[in-house]
Enzyme design. Structure first.
Site, short mmCIF file in Angstrom:
data_model
loop_
_atom_site.label_atom_id
_atom_site.label_comp_id
_atom_site.label_asym_id
_atom_site.label_seq_id
_atom_site.Cartn_x
_atom_site.Cartn_y
_atom_site.Cartn_z
NE ARG A 123 24.76 67.43 39.28
CZ ARG A 123 23.80 66.52 39.34
NH1 ARG A 123 23.60 65.83 40.46
NH2 ARG A 123 23.00 66.30 38.33
CG PHE A 132 24.12 70.07 26.90
CD1 PHE A 132 23.23 70.00 25.82
CD2 PHE A 132 25.48 70.23 26.63
CE1 PHE A 132 23.70 70.06 24.51
CE2 PHE A 132 25.95 70.31 25.33
CZ PHE A 132 25.06 70.22 24.26
CB SER A 188 17.68 73.87 23.82
OG SER A 188 17.51 72.53 24.19
CB ALA A 201 15.97 79.48 27.23
CG ASP A 205 25.89 65.86 31.49
OD1 ASP A 205 26.10 64.81 30.85
OD2 ASP A 205 25.19 65.89 32.53
CB CYS A 237 24.63 59.85 29.54
SG CYS A 237 23.53 60.86 28.57
N1 SAH Z 1 23.86 68.13 33.18
C1 SAH Z 1 22.51 67.86 33.58
C2 SAH Z 1 21.84 66.80 32.74
C3 SAH Z 1 21.81 67.11 31.27
S1 SAH Z 1 20.49 66.35 30.40
C4 SAH Z 1 22.48 67.51 35.06
O1 SAH Z 1 23.55 67.36 35.68
O2 SAH Z 1 21.38 67.38 35.61
C5 SAH Z 1 20.60 67.08 28.84
C6 SAH Z 1 19.97 68.45 28.70
O3 SAH Z 1 20.35 68.95 27.42
C7 SAH Z 1 18.45 68.50 28.72
O4 SAH Z 1 18.02 69.32 29.77
C8 SAH Z 1 18.04 69.10 27.36
O5 SAH Z 1 16.97 70.02 27.44
C9 SAH Z 1 19.30 69.79 26.95
N2 SAH Z 1 19.52 69.95 25.48
C10 SAH Z 1 19.25 69.06 24.50
N3 SAH Z 1 19.64 69.54 23.31
C11 SAH Z 1 20.17 70.78 23.53
C12 SAH Z 1 20.77 71.76 22.69
N4 SAH Z 1 20.91 71.59 21.36
N5 SAH Z 1 21.21 72.89 23.27
C13 SAH Z 1 21.10 73.08 24.60
N6 SAH Z 1 20.55 72.19 25.42
C14 SAH Z 1 20.09 71.04 24.92
#
Ligand code: SAH
Length: 404
Positions: free
Chosen positions: A223, A239, A262, A288, A308, A348
């Site tokens: 970050r 994400f 999402s 969202a 991510d 990850c």
């Molecule tokens: N980048 C974040 C961590 C990401 S965790 C950080 O730095 O804190 C992954 C995230 O992806 C979760 O919050 C989950 O709700 C979201 N996610 C999962 N599938 C998704 C999709 N199809 N579209 C959008 N978001 C999604």
């Protein structure tokens, strides 16, 4: 004191070699037999086929039968855990992630970090993240769950007055078949303050209901790098979860920042975290929405993109499909990015290694027919160390790409 009070687990002939190289797991196929009737979560002494002591650890039903706590013949008590935790804390202080003193100015303050990273800190099955004066503790093995109060005791000893509360959060990390009846909750003290500071930025930490221990502490360094690229850019944080990257992009001087997840709950969290650091700043908007849908409509709008996603491969069997998922996601994003864009892309998934991830992204670049340069190769930060005998502990991989 030697650990003779524990039952013995005998290995099959020739199965002590990996333990000789200090790999911390015994697979079920290596077990010859266990004396008496051991209960899941018990501590066992591991002996080779000739009865020589090899290690002591937590026994569990499953393909990983035993997780090694020590290669010494010793008792695993609060004193043992205090010893390991003291080293773990000392490491965190030496690498400079604990910046909570009077001399640490506001911009530099950091009071959230991972104190214990399982095998990486020679404590398989245990995760402890610090958020200010609250520790959030997670057990990933039945044995660690059984030992939670010993660990709590040790943690209090090691942290002293700096520690006000310990929240235990293992509802989703333990095998449900073990039927431990575990619940999330405070096992020491309690607190209403759930705001913690990362590199001078404040975040609400939802350790009650949030993913992992409430925050993705492992992206801190990445970050900070993102912040240095943000000036004047139009940022998409895909994400976003609690919006870590978004808040850094705002501080880095981005022209606009859009956060997408999402989960509606995640989107609320991002909004709250932006408000906490940049109240009323109209550069930020959160959506969202599903990532794949959102990408289809992002033509040319963003020149700094973060991807991510959650682990696409939780297990080895899902590997091929996961790699295809990374390729598809990244190819779509690259196709839509204007000339001179920058992409921060991550995986990850523990089951996906660095080379496989890089190959998936290479395929994405080729599919998108773009000239792509690798600017940085990213990984997990120093407070998520990798035990040299346990390369499986390397899980977070990232690439920063220049998309021409
Ligand atoms: N980048 C974040 C961590 C990401 S965790 C950080 O730095 O804190 C992954 C995230 O992806 C979760 O919050 C989950 O709700 C979201 N996610 C999962 N599938 C998704 C999709 N199809 N579209 C959008 N978001 C999604």
């Amino acid at each position: 004191m030697c650990a003779k009070l524990y039952r013995n687990l005998f290995l099959k002939k020739g199965k002590a070699d990996s333990l000789g190289r200090r790999h911390p797991w015994v697979f079920s196929g290596a077990v010859h037999h266990i004396e008496g009737d051991a209960r899941e979560g018990d501590k066992l002494r591991v002996l080779d086929d000739e009865g020589r002591f090899v290690a002591v650890g937590h026994w569990q039903i499953g393909s990983i039968a035993l997780r090694v706590l020590s290669f010494e013949d010793e008792v695993i008590d609060a004193g043992f855990y205090a010893g390991r935790l003291a080293v773990a804390l000392d490491v965190r202080k030496k690498i400079g992630v604990v910046r909570t003193g009077a001399n640490d100015n506001r911009e530099n303050r950091n009071d959230m970090y991972r104190l214990v990273h399982g095998e990486g800190d020679f404590l398989p099955g245990l995760i402890i993240d610090m958020y200010g004066s609250t520790a959030v503790m997670q057990a990933h093995s039945v044995g660690m769950h059984e030992d939670r109060m010993l660990v709590a005791e040790a943690l209090k000893r090691v942290m002293g007055d700096e520690l006000k509360a310990i929240y235990y959060k293992s509802e989703t990390t333990l095998p449900y078949k073990a039927e431990l009846g575990q619940e999330n909750g405070f096992i020491h003290g309690s607190t209403d303050n759930n705001v913690a500071v990362e590199n001078g930025l404040e975040f609400h930490i939802d350790w009650l209901k949030g993913q992992k221990t409430g925050f993705f502490v492992d992206q801190r360094d990445n970050r900070a790098l993102l912040e240095s690229y943000a000036k004047g850019r139009k940022v998409l944080n895909m994400f976003c979860y609690t919006g870590g990257f978004s808040v850094y992009a705002m501080r880095g001087g981005a022209e606009l920042v859009h956060s997408v997840d999402s989960s509606a709950k995640a989107v609320d969290l991002v909004r709250a975290n932006i408000e906490l650091n940049f109240p009323g700043d109209s550069r930020h908007e959160a959506f969202a929405e599903d990532a794949f849908r959102f990408i289809e409509e992002m033509d040319g709008k963003y020149d700094l993109v973060i991807l991510d996603p959650p682990a696409f491969a939780k297990h080895r069997d899902a590997l091929k499909q996961a790699l295809r998922g990374y390729t598809r996601l990244n190819a779509r994003a690259m196709e839509k990015m204007p000339k001179g864009s920058i992409l921060f892309t991550f995986s990850c998934s523990q089951a996906v290694n660095k080379d496989q991830f890089r190959t998936a992204i290479f395929t994405a670049a080729a599919q998108a027919r773009r000239n792509v340069r690798i600017l940085h190769q990213l990984h997990q930060p120093a407070d998520h160390p990798i035990n040299i005998y346990h390369p499986e502990g390397e899980y977070l991989k990232g690439l920063v790409l220049y998309v021409e």
